[in-house]
Design an enzyme around this catalytic site. Structure first.
Site, mmCIF file in Angstrom:
data_model
loop_
_atom_site.group_PDB
_atom_site.id
_atom_site.type_symbol
_atom_site.label_atom_id
_atom_site.label_comp_id
_atom_site.label_asym_id
_atom_site.label_seq_id
_atom_site.Cartn_x
_atom_site.Cartn_y
_atom_site.Cartn_z
ATOM 1 N N LYS A 86 65.387 -2.119 24.983
ATOM 2 C CA LYS A 86 65.635 -3.471 24.460
ATOM 3 C C LYS A 86 64.637 -4.514 24.968
ATOM 4 O O LYS A 86 64.378 -5.506 24.303
ATOM 5 C CB LYS A 86 67.055 -3.897 24.806
ATOM 6 C CG LYS A 86 68.087 -3.021 24.096
ATOM 7 C CD LYS A 86 69.192 -3.831 23.501
ATOM 8 C CE LYS A 86 69.977 -3.023 22.478
ATOM 9 N NZ LYS A 86 70.618 -1.830 23.051
ATOM 10 N N GLU A 118 73.040 -12.466 20.878
ATOM 11 C CA GLU A 118 74.357 -11.832 20.899
ATOM 12 C C GLU A 118 74.237 -10.595 21.770
ATOM 13 O O GLU A 118 73.138 -10.060 21.955
ATOM 14 C CB GLU A 118 74.765 -11.423 19.479
ATOM 15 C CG GLU A 118 74.215 -10.056 18.997
ATOM 16 C CD GLU A 118 72.696 -10.003 18.864
ATOM 17 O OE1 GLU A 118 72.058 -11.065 18.746
ATOM 18 O OE2 GLU A 118 72.147 -8.877 18.879
ATOM 19 N N SER A 155 66.615 6.462 25.028
ATOM 20 C CA SER A 155 66.531 5.002 24.857
ATOM 21 C C SER A 155 66.956 4.200 26.087
ATOM 22 O O SER A 155 66.518 3.067 26.266
ATOM 23 C CB SER A 155 67.367 4.574 23.652
ATOM 24 O OG SER A 155 68.698 5.048 23.765
HETATM 25 C C1 LIG Z 1 71.515 -0.964 22.360
HETATM 26 C C2 LIG Z 1 71.196 0.440 22.649
HETATM 27 C C3 LIG Z 1 71.078 1.403 21.620
HETATM 28 C C4 LIG Z 1 71.373 1.117 20.172
HETATM 29 O O1 LIG Z 1 70.526 0.200 19.583
HETATM 30 P P1 LIG Z 1 69.401 0.613 18.521
HETATM 31 O O2 LIG Z 1 69.003 -0.697 17.954
HETATM 32 O O3 LIG Z 1 70.001 1.528 17.527
HETATM 33 O O4 LIG Z 1 68.315 1.264 19.286
HETATM 34 C C5 LIG Z 1 70.695 2.693 21.959
HETATM 35 N N1 LIG Z 1 70.463 3.036 23.236
HETATM 36 C C6 LIG Z 1 70.582 2.150 24.252
HETATM 37 C C7 LIG Z 1 70.331 2.615 25.647
HETATM 38 C C8 LIG Z 1 70.950 0.825 23.995
HETATM 39 O O5 LIG Z 1 71.070 -0.041 25.017
#
Ligand SMILES: *Cc1c(COP(=O)(O)O)cnc(C)c1O
Length: 405
Positions: A101, A123, A390
Protein backbone atom coordinates in the site's frame (compact mmCIF):
# COMPACT_ATOMS: atom_id res chain seq x y z
CA UNK A 1 10.19 -19.76 -23.51
CA UNK A 2 12.75 -17.28 -24.77
CA UNK A 3 14.31 -14.44 -22.80
CA UNK A 4 12.19 -11.34 -23.25
CA UNK A 5 13.55 -7.86 -23.23
CA UNK A 6 11.99 -5.34 -20.85
CA UNK A 7 8.93 -3.66 -22.33
CA UNK A 8 9.38 -0.30 -24.05
CA UNK A 9 8.98 2.68 -21.76
CA UNK A 10 5.81 3.86 -23.47
CA UNK A 11 2.53 2.22 -22.44
CA UNK A 12 1.41 -0.44 -24.82
CA UNK A 13 -1.99 -0.49 -23.17
CA UNK A 14 -4.06 2.56 -23.85
CA UNK A 15 -6.81 1.70 -21.39
CA UNK A 16 -8.69 3.22 -19.75
CA UNK A 17 -10.06 5.33 -22.62
CA UNK A 18 -10.60 9.08 -22.33
CA UNK A 19 -13.85 8.55 -20.41
CA UNK A 20 -12.11 6.29 -17.90
CA UNK A 21 -13.56 3.03 -19.23
CA UNK A 22 -12.04 -0.43 -19.55
CA UNK A 23 -14.57 -1.71 -22.06
CA UNK A 24 -17.94 -1.47 -20.28
CA UNK A 25 -16.25 -1.23 -16.86
CA UNK A 26 -14.95 1.79 -14.93
CA UNK A 27 -16.07 5.32 -15.76
CA UNK A 28 -17.07 8.24 -13.57
CA UNK A 29 -20.25 7.81 -11.49
CA UNK A 30 -20.06 10.53 -8.87
CA UNK A 31 -22.14 13.50 -7.71
CA UNK A 32 -21.87 16.62 -9.89
CA UNK A 33 -19.91 18.37 -7.13
CA UNK A 34 -16.98 15.97 -7.56
CA UNK A 35 -16.72 16.10 -11.36
CA UNK A 36 -14.44 19.15 -11.37
CA UNK A 37 -12.17 17.65 -8.71
CA UNK A 38 -11.82 14.40 -10.67
CA UNK A 39 -11.10 16.25 -13.90
CA UNK A 40 -8.50 18.38 -12.13
CA UNK A 41 -6.95 15.24 -10.62
CA UNK A 42 -6.84 13.48 -13.99
CA UNK A 43 -5.12 16.47 -15.60
CA UNK A 44 -2.62 16.85 -12.74
CA UNK A 45 -1.82 13.15 -12.72
CA UNK A 46 -1.39 12.96 -16.51
CA UNK A 47 1.05 15.85 -16.33
CA UNK A 48 2.97 14.39 -13.39
CA UNK A 49 3.17 10.97 -15.04
CA UNK A 50 4.97 12.50 -18.02
CA UNK A 51 7.31 14.61 -15.88
CA UNK A 52 10.72 12.96 -15.38
CA UNK A 53 11.27 15.09 -12.25
CA UNK A 54 8.12 13.72 -10.60
CA UNK A 55 9.07 10.16 -11.53
CA UNK A 56 12.63 10.61 -10.20
CA UNK A 57 11.32 12.02 -6.92
CA UNK A 58 8.90 9.11 -6.56
CA UNK A 59 11.66 6.58 -7.28
CA UNK A 60 13.84 8.25 -4.66
CA UNK A 61 11.20 7.97 -1.93
CA UNK A 62 10.21 4.44 -2.94
CA UNK A 63 13.81 3.43 -2.36
CA UNK A 64 14.73 5.50 0.67
CA UNK A 65 11.43 5.54 2.58
CA UNK A 66 9.56 2.45 1.41
CA UNK A 67 12.52 0.10 0.90
CA UNK A 68 12.35 -0.76 -2.80
CA UNK A 69 13.31 -2.82 -4.66
CA UNK A 70 11.79 -5.73 -2.76
CA UNK A 71 13.47 -9.13 -2.97
CA UNK A 72 12.43 -11.93 -5.28
CA UNK A 73 12.76 -14.90 -2.95
CA UNK A 74 12.98 -18.58 -3.88
CA UNK A 75 10.69 -20.45 -1.46
CA UNK A 76 12.66 -23.68 -1.41
CA UNK A 77 10.71 -25.54 1.25
CA UNK A 78 7.28 -24.57 -0.06
CA UNK A 79 8.52 -25.75 -3.45
CA UNK A 80 9.58 -29.12 -1.98
CA UNK A 81 6.28 -29.35 -0.11
CA UNK A 82 4.21 -28.83 -3.26
CA UNK A 83 6.47 -31.09 -5.31
CA UNK A 84 6.05 -29.33 -8.66
CA UNK A 85 6.88 -25.90 -10.06
CA UNK A 86 9.51 -23.67 -8.47
CA UNK A 87 7.76 -21.17 -6.21
CA UNK A 88 9.11 -17.63 -5.87
CA UNK A 89 7.73 -14.92 -3.57
CA UNK A 90 7.81 -11.24 -4.53
CA UNK A 91 8.43 -9.77 -1.10
CA UNK A 92 6.13 -6.74 -0.85
CA UNK A 93 5.76 -7.76 2.80
CA UNK A 94 9.22 -6.29 3.43
CA UNK A 95 8.13 -2.75 2.56
CA UNK A 96 7.84 -0.02 5.20
CA UNK A 97 4.45 -0.22 7.01
CA UNK A 98 4.14 -3.88 6.02
CA UNK A 99 2.42 -4.06 2.64
CA UNK A 100 2.37 -2.85 -0.97
CA UNK A 101 0.00 0.00 0.00
CA UNK A 102 2.90 2.40 0.60
CA UNK A 103 3.68 2.45 -3.18
CA UNK A 104 0.37 4.16 -3.89
CA UNK A 105 0.28 6.31 -0.74
CA UNK A 106 3.68 7.79 -1.62
CA UNK A 107 2.69 8.46 -5.22
CA UNK A 108 -0.56 10.17 -4.33
CA UNK A 109 0.99 12.23 -1.50
CA UNK A 110 3.60 13.58 -3.91
CA UNK A 111 0.84 14.36 -6.39
CA UNK A 112 -1.18 16.18 -3.70
CA UNK A 113 1.85 18.28 -2.83
CA UNK A 114 2.35 19.08 -6.50
CA UNK A 115 -1.31 20.16 -6.70
CA UNK A 116 -0.80 22.43 -3.69
CA UNK A 117 -3.17 20.45 -1.47
CA UNK A 118 -2.04 20.36 2.15
CA UNK A 119 -4.90 18.27 3.52
CA UNK A 120 -5.19 14.52 2.92
CA UNK A 121 -8.15 12.27 3.61
CA UNK A 122 -8.32 8.49 3.23
CA UNK A 123 -10.57 5.53 4.04
CA UNK A 124 -9.33 2.39 5.65
CA UNK A 125 -10.76 -1.04 6.44
CA UNK A 126 -8.30 -3.08 8.45
CA UNK A 127 -6.06 -0.06 8.77
CA UNK A 128 -3.21 -0.95 6.40
CA UNK A 129 -3.99 1.81 3.91
CA UNK A 130 -4.63 4.21 6.79
CA UNK A 131 -1.24 3.43 8.32
CA UNK A 132 0.55 3.85 4.97
CA UNK A 133 -1.23 7.17 4.40
CA UNK A 134 -0.50 8.41 7.93
CA UNK A 135 3.17 7.55 7.42
CA UNK A 136 3.57 9.46 4.15
CA UNK A 137 1.62 12.44 5.54
CA UNK A 138 3.93 12.58 8.56
CA UNK A 139 6.93 12.40 6.25
CA UNK A 140 5.72 15.23 3.99
CA UNK A 141 4.11 17.33 6.75
CA UNK A 142 0.58 16.99 5.36
CA UNK A 143 -2.58 17.22 7.47
CA UNK A 144 -4.15 13.73 7.57
CA UNK A 145 -7.68 12.52 8.36
CA UNK A 146 -8.54 8.82 8.06
CA UNK A 147 -12.14 7.57 8.01
CA UNK A 148 -12.63 4.14 9.54
CA UNK A 149 -15.76 2.17 10.44
CA UNK A 150 -16.38 2.06 14.19
CA UNK A 151 -16.52 -1.75 14.07
CA UNK A 152 -13.16 -1.89 12.27
CA UNK A 153 -11.64 0.54 14.79
CA UNK A 154 -12.48 -1.85 17.56
CA UNK A 155 -11.17 -4.89 15.65
CA UNK A 156 -7.97 -3.09 14.64
CA UNK A 157 -7.26 -0.96 17.69
CA UNK A 158 -3.51 -1.27 17.25
CA UNK A 159 -3.59 0.23 13.75
CA UNK A 160 -5.73 3.11 15.08
CA UNK A 161 -2.99 3.75 17.63
CA UNK A 162 -0.29 3.58 14.94
CA UNK A 163 -2.09 6.16 12.79
CA UNK A 164 -2.60 8.52 15.73
CA UNK A 165 1.02 8.08 16.77
CA UNK A 166 2.03 9.33 13.31
CA UNK A 167 -0.20 12.37 13.69
CA UNK A 168 -3.33 11.33 11.78
CA UNK A 169 -6.86 12.09 12.93
CA UNK A 170 -8.90 8.89 12.85
CA UNK A 171 -12.63 9.51 12.51
CA UNK A 172 -15.05 6.76 13.60
CA UNK A 173 -17.79 6.11 11.01
CA UNK A 174 -21.03 5.12 12.71
CA UNK A 175 -23.28 4.75 9.63
CA UNK A 176 -24.35 1.51 7.89
CA UNK A 177 -22.41 -1.58 8.89
CA UNK A 178 -19.67 0.68 10.30
CA UNK A 179 -17.05 -0.94 8.06
CA UNK A 180 -15.03 -0.13 4.91
CA UNK A 181 -17.89 0.70 2.53
CA UNK A 182 -19.27 3.20 5.02
CA UNK A 183 -15.82 4.72 5.55
CA UNK A 184 -15.53 5.30 1.76
CA UNK A 185 -18.93 7.06 1.74
CA UNK A 186 -17.83 9.32 4.58
CA UNK A 187 -14.50 10.14 2.90
CA UNK A 188 -16.34 11.06 -0.31
CA UNK A 189 -18.70 13.31 1.68
CA UNK A 190 -15.72 15.08 3.23
CA UNK A 191 -14.09 15.47 -0.19
CA UNK A 192 -17.21 17.08 -1.69
CA UNK A 193 -17.18 19.66 1.12
CA UNK A 194 -13.44 20.42 1.27
CA UNK A 195 -12.28 19.65 -2.24
CA UNK A 196 -10.41 22.92 -2.82
CA UNK A 197 -7.74 22.18 -0.20
CA UNK A 198 -8.08 18.39 0.08
CA UNK A 199 -6.80 15.36 -1.82
CA UNK A 200 -8.47 12.01 -1.29
CA UNK A 201 -5.91 9.14 -1.30
CA UNK A 202 -8.04 6.17 -2.30
CA UNK A 203 -6.46 2.86 -1.29
CA UNK A 204 -7.12 0.47 -4.18
CA UNK A 205 -7.50 0.29 -7.97
CA UNK A 206 -11.19 1.04 -7.57
CA UNK A 207 -13.82 3.75 -7.67
CA UNK A 208 -14.08 6.53 -10.18
CA UNK A 209 -11.61 7.39 -12.95
CA UNK A 210 -8.73 8.33 -12.61
CA UNK A 211 -8.23 6.20 -9.47
CA UNK A 212 -8.17 2.70 -11.04
CA UNK A 213 -5.57 3.89 -13.58
CA UNK A 214 -3.53 6.01 -11.17
CA UNK A 215 -3.37 3.44 -8.37
CA UNK A 216 -2.42 0.76 -10.92
CA UNK A 217 0.38 2.92 -12.26
CA UNK A 218 1.80 3.51 -8.78
CA UNK A 219 1.93 -0.27 -8.22
CA UNK A 220 3.35 -1.18 -11.64
CA UNK A 221 6.81 -1.00 -10.10
CA UNK A 222 6.08 -4.44 -8.57
CA UNK A 223 5.76 -6.14 -11.96
CA UNK A 224 8.58 -4.13 -13.50
CA UNK A 225 11.00 -5.20 -10.77
CA UNK A 226 9.76 -8.79 -10.93
CA UNK A 227 10.39 -8.94 -14.66
CA UNK A 228 13.97 -7.74 -14.32
CA UNK A 229 14.72 -9.92 -11.30
CA UNK A 230 13.26 -13.05 -12.90
CA UNK A 231 15.21 -12.60 -16.13
CA UNK A 232 18.42 -11.98 -14.15
CA UNK A 233 17.81 -15.03 -11.97
CA UNK A 234 16.29 -17.62 -14.30
CA UNK A 235 16.99 -16.16 -17.74
CA UNK A 236 13.30 -16.16 -18.57
CA UNK A 237 9.83 -15.06 -17.53
CA UNK A 238 7.71 -17.06 -15.07
CA UNK A 239 4.99 -19.45 -16.27
CA UNK A 240 2.39 -18.08 -13.88
CA UNK A 241 1.91 -15.16 -11.48
CA UNK A 242 -0.62 -15.39 -8.65
CA UNK A 243 -1.91 -12.49 -6.54
CA UNK A 244 -4.78 -11.94 -4.13
CA UNK A 245 -7.52 -9.54 -5.18
CA UNK A 246 -9.42 -7.23 -2.87
CA UNK A 247 -9.93 -4.04 -4.83
CA UNK A 248 -7.17 -5.37 -7.05
CA UNK A 249 -4.22 -2.99 -6.64
CA UNK A 250 -1.40 -5.39 -5.77
CA UNK A 251 -2.65 -7.81 -8.44
CA UNK A 252 -2.90 -5.31 -11.31
CA UNK A 253 0.44 -3.84 -10.19
CA UNK A 254 2.25 -7.15 -10.58
CA UNK A 255 0.25 -8.29 -13.67
CA UNK A 256 0.29 -5.16 -15.78
CA UNK A 257 3.70 -5.42 -17.40
CA UNK A 258 3.02 -9.07 -18.30
CA UNK A 259 -0.34 -8.54 -20.02
CA UNK A 260 1.25 -8.84 -23.48
CA UNK A 261 3.23 -11.96 -22.49
CA UNK A 262 0.61 -14.51 -23.38
CA UNK A 263 2.86 -17.36 -22.17
CA UNK A 264 2.67 -15.97 -18.65
CA UNK A 265 -0.55 -17.06 -16.97
CA UNK A 266 -2.03 -14.45 -14.63
CA UNK A 267 -4.29 -15.56 -11.78
CA UNK A 268 -6.19 -13.45 -9.25
CA UNK A 269 -7.45 -15.06 -6.05
CA UNK A 270 -10.57 -13.74 -4.30
CA UNK A 271 -11.84 -14.38 -0.79
CA UNK A 272 -14.00 -17.53 -0.64
CA UNK A 273 -14.82 -16.90 3.04
CA UNK A 274 -16.96 -19.67 4.56
CA UNK A 275 -17.86 -20.90 1.08
CA UNK A 276 -19.75 -19.52 -1.91
CA UNK A 277 -23.08 -18.84 -0.21
CA UNK A 278 -24.83 -15.48 -0.14
CA UNK A 279 -23.27 -13.16 2.45
CA UNK A 280 -20.50 -15.59 3.38
CA UNK A 281 -17.72 -14.58 0.96
CA UNK A 282 -16.24 -11.72 -1.08
CA UNK A 283 -15.63 -13.48 -4.42
CA UNK A 284 -17.21 -10.99 -6.83
CA UNK A 285 -16.76 -13.31 -9.82
CA UNK A 286 -18.69 -16.04 -7.99
CA UNK A 287 -22.20 -14.65 -8.04
CA UNK A 288 -21.55 -10.94 -8.49
CA UNK A 289 -22.85 -8.98 -11.47
CA UNK A 290 -22.47 -5.65 -13.22
CA UNK A 291 -23.40 -2.59 -11.19
CA UNK A 292 -22.15 0.74 -9.88
CA UNK A 293 -20.61 1.17 -6.46
CA UNK A 294 -18.74 4.20 -5.10
CA UNK A 295 -17.91 5.82 -8.41
CA UNK A 296 -17.26 3.00 -10.87
CA UNK A 297 -19.02 0.30 -12.88
CA UNK A 298 -17.82 -3.23 -12.22
CA UNK A 299 -18.67 -6.67 -10.78
CA UNK A 300 -20.47 -6.25 -7.47
CA UNK A 301 -22.01 -8.61 -4.94
CA UNK A 302 -25.59 -7.34 -4.81
CA UNK A 303 -29.11 -8.68 -4.43
CA UNK A 304 -31.91 -8.63 -7.04
CA UNK A 305 -32.76 -5.03 -6.13
CA UNK A 306 -29.18 -3.85 -6.44
CA UNK A 307 -28.66 -3.61 -2.67
CA UNK A 308 -25.08 -4.43 -1.74
CA UNK A 309 -24.74 -7.89 -0.18
CA UNK A 310 -23.00 -8.52 3.11
CA UNK A 311 -19.51 -9.88 2.52
CA UNK A 312 -17.24 -11.94 4.69
CA UNK A 313 -13.57 -12.89 4.70
CA UNK A 314 -11.08 -13.88 7.35
CA UNK A 315 -8.91 -11.12 5.86
CA UNK A 316 -10.30 -7.59 6.18
CA UNK A 317 -8.29 -6.41 3.15
CA UNK A 318 -10.25 -8.65 0.76
CA UNK A 319 -13.64 -8.07 2.38
CA UNK A 320 -15.29 -5.70 -0.11
CA UNK A 321 -18.30 -6.05 -2.45
CA UNK A 322 -16.69 -4.59 -5.60
CA UNK A 323 -13.62 -5.46 -7.67
CA UNK A 324 -11.42 -3.08 -9.66
CA UNK A 325 -12.83 -2.52 -13.19
CA UNK A 326 -9.64 -3.49 -15.02
CA UNK A 327 -9.83 -7.00 -13.57
CA UNK A 328 -13.39 -7.41 -14.86
CA UNK A 329 -12.22 -6.31 -18.30
CA UNK A 330 -9.29 -8.74 -18.53
CA UNK A 331 -11.41 -11.55 -17.11
CA UNK A 332 -13.85 -11.12 -20.01
CA UNK A 333 -10.88 -11.32 -22.38
CA UNK A 334 -9.73 -14.44 -20.51
CA UNK A 335 -6.34 -12.79 -20.01
CA UNK A 336 -6.59 -12.90 -16.21
CA UNK A 337 -8.06 -16.04 -14.58
CA UNK A 338 -9.72 -15.99 -11.18
CA UNK A 339 -9.98 -18.47 -8.35
CA UNK A 340 -10.86 -18.24 -4.69
CA UNK A 341 -9.53 -19.56 -1.39
CA UNK A 342 -11.65 -20.24 1.71
CA UNK A 343 -10.97 -19.07 5.26
CA UNK A 344 -10.09 -22.63 6.36
CA UNK A 345 -7.58 -23.09 3.54
CA UNK A 346 -6.06 -19.71 4.38
CA UNK A 347 -5.67 -20.54 8.07
CA UNK A 348 -3.87 -23.79 7.25
CA UNK A 349 -1.54 -22.21 4.70
CA UNK A 350 -0.82 -19.23 6.99
CA UNK A 351 0.70 -21.71 9.44
CA UNK A 352 2.38 -23.80 6.74
CA UNK A 353 4.22 -20.83 5.22
CA UNK A 354 5.28 -19.60 8.65
CA UNK A 355 6.63 -23.04 9.59
CA UNK A 356 8.33 -23.91 6.31
CA UNK A 357 9.75 -20.55 5.28
CA UNK A 358 10.03 -18.48 8.45
CA UNK A 359 7.80 -15.91 6.77
CA UNK A 360 4.46 -14.95 8.35
CA UNK A 361 2.28 -13.82 5.42
CA UNK A 362 -0.66 -11.42 5.63
CA UNK A 363 -3.99 -13.28 5.57
CA UNK A 364 -4.78 -11.47 2.30
CA UNK A 365 -1.57 -12.66 0.63
CA UNK A 366 -2.15 -16.17 2.00
CA UNK A 367 -5.13 -16.48 -0.39
CA UNK A 368 -2.64 -16.30 -3.26
CA UNK A 369 -0.39 -18.86 -1.55
CA UNK A 370 -3.28 -21.34 -1.18
CA UNK A 371 -3.95 -21.27 -4.90
CA UNK A 372 -0.25 -21.27 -5.81
CA UNK A 373 0.35 -24.46 -3.83
CA UNK A 374 -2.50 -26.22 -5.68
CA UNK A 375 -1.18 -24.99 -9.02
CA UNK A 376 2.48 -25.83 -8.31
CA UNK A 377 1.50 -29.48 -7.72
CA UNK A 378 -0.04 -29.62 -11.21
CA UNK A 379 3.04 -28.09 -12.83
CA UNK A 380 6.45 -29.62 -13.56
CA UNK A 381 9.73 -28.88 -11.73
CA UNK A 382 11.08 -26.94 -14.70
CA UNK A 383 8.21 -24.48 -14.49
CA UNK A 384 8.16 -21.28 -12.42
CA UNK A 385 5.35 -19.79 -10.40
CA UNK A 386 5.51 -16.41 -8.64
CA UNK A 387 3.30 -15.35 -5.73
CA UNK A 388 2.99 -11.67 -5.01
CA UNK A 389 3.32 -11.63 -1.22
CA UNK A 390 1.41 -8.38 -0.78
CA UNK A 391 1.98 -7.96 2.95
CA UNK A 392 3.23 -9.42 6.20
CA UNK A 393 1.14 -11.13 8.82
CA UNK A 394 2.25 -9.32 11.97
CA UNK A 395 -1.09 -7.52 11.97
CA UNK A 396 -2.93 -10.86 11.86
CA UNK A 397 -1.22 -12.97 14.51
CA UNK A 398 -3.58 -11.99 17.35
CA UNK A 399 -6.65 -12.80 15.27
CA UNK A 400 -5.20 -16.15 14.17
CA UNK A 401 -4.20 -17.00 17.72
CA UNK A 402 -7.81 -16.42 18.81
CA UNK A 403 -9.20 -18.50 15.93
CA UNK A 404 -6.88 -21.41 16.62
CA UNK A 405 -8.02 -21.41 20.24
C1 LIG B 1 -5.17 -4.07 1.39
C2 LIG B 1 -4.45 -5.33 1.16
C3 LIG B 1 -4.80 -6.20 0.10
C4 LIG B 1 -5.99 -5.99 -0.79
O1 LIG B 1 -5.92 -4.86 -1.58
P1 LIG B 1 -5.66 -4.91 -3.16
O2 LIG B 1 -6.00 -3.54 -3.59
O3 LIG B 1 -6.53 -5.95 -3.75
O4 LIG B 1 -4.22 -5.23 -3.34
C5 LIG B 1 -4.02 -7.33 -0.11
N1 LIG B 1 -2.97 -7.61 0.68
C6 LIG B 1 -2.61 -6.81 1.71
C7 LIG B 1 -1.45 -7.20 2.56
C8 LIG B 1 -3.34 -5.64 1.99
O5 LIG B 1 -2.97 -4.86 3.02
Amino acid sequence: MSVSRPPPAADRHSLPDASGHFGVYGGVFVPETLMTALEELTAAYTEAKGDPKFQAELRHHLKEFAGRPTELYFAERLTQHAGGAKIYLKREDLLHTGAHKINNALGQALLARRMGKQRIIAETGAGQHGVATAAVCAKFGLDCTVYMGAVDMERQALNVFRMRLMGAKVVAVESGQKTLKDAVNEAMRDWVTNVRVTHYILGSALGSHPYPMMVRDFHRVIGQELREQMVAREGRLPDEIVACVGGGSNAIGVFFDFLDETNVKLTGVEAGGRGIKRGEHAARFEGGRLGVLQGGKTYILQNEDGQIELTHSVSAGLDYAAIGPEHAYYRDLQRIQFAYATDDEVLATFQLCSRLEGIIPALESTHALVHALKRAKEMSPDQILVVNLSGRGDKDVQQVQRMLG
